[in-house]
Design an enzyme around this catalytic site. Sequence first.
Site, PDB file in Angstrom:
ATOM      1  CG  ASP A  35      16.438  -2.924   5.736  1.00 15.15           C
ATOM      2  OD1 ASP A  35      16.338  -3.725   4.795  1.00 15.15           O
ATOM      3  OD2 ASP A  35      15.555  -2.737   6.582  1.00 15.15           O
ATOM      4  CE  LYS A  57      11.498  -3.627   1.784  1.00  8.17           C
ATOM      5  NZ  LYS A  57      10.334  -4.006   2.614  1.00  8.17           N
ATOM      6  CG  MET A 172      10.088   5.719   6.844  1.00  6.14           C
ATOM      7  SD  MET A 172       9.453   4.028   6.656  1.00  6.14           S
ATOM      8  CE  MET A 172       8.229   3.977   7.981  1.00  6.14           C
TER       9      MET A 172
END
Length: 251
Positions: A35, A57, A172
């Site tokens: 990532d 992502k 997030m």
Amino acid sequence: MTGIVYLVGSGPGGLGLLTFRAREVIDSAEVILYDQLPGDEILATLPETAEKINCGKFGGSHTLKQEEIESLMVDRAQKGKRVVRLKGGDPFVFGRGGEEMEVLREHNIAVEVVPGITSAVAVPGCAGIPVTHRSHASQVTFLTGHEDPTKEESAIDWGWLARSPGTIVILMGVKNLGMITRSLIEHGMTAENPVAIIERGFRPDQRVTIGTLSDIAEKAREAGVKPPAIIVIGGVVSLYRDGSEGAWSRS
């Protein structure tokens, strides 16, 4: 001969907080699916001999779908490769490591989990905000601000959360910050509860935005706050001092 998959947490950022075991398995890996959250400093040290696959992502843009990532891990392991799935923080704290472990087990592939320092604790700490403190919080709750979009309803009990004492740490949550603050206020949490947003923890451009439950969403918009960021709600935020780096030193 079937290979092995290591689900590796790289910590909150920087080589100094990468564990010794993580370094070992990264250096011996034949395939690395990574990532973006480990950060440029760590990603720059990935072995040249390894096949490197970007699975990042970020901000709603997915390089690969989760099913594609899992399929790649299974494929490379079934070819006998030593595979590292490299994530930021800890792979089992909102990192989908549990889902990946299940898939690998279904295919009888050996899995080793290499824990990492979770950003949920480390990033507030590097800004001088402890998530627990005897005068402010004897309880801490972690939650994701980005649930599975296929769910028919939220799994978060906003009523319980608004009434619970202690610190709330949200990962997030930047995109849904307005919804989060409204939900907490509507369910009874005081609008003057202090809030901190720490962007890009442990990086040279780390930034902290301070506000209250009632105004932090607007302050975040004005400041152009962007992921990756950790949101902290509760009395411990009052311990923040502008420019504080806690125990972290970049020198």
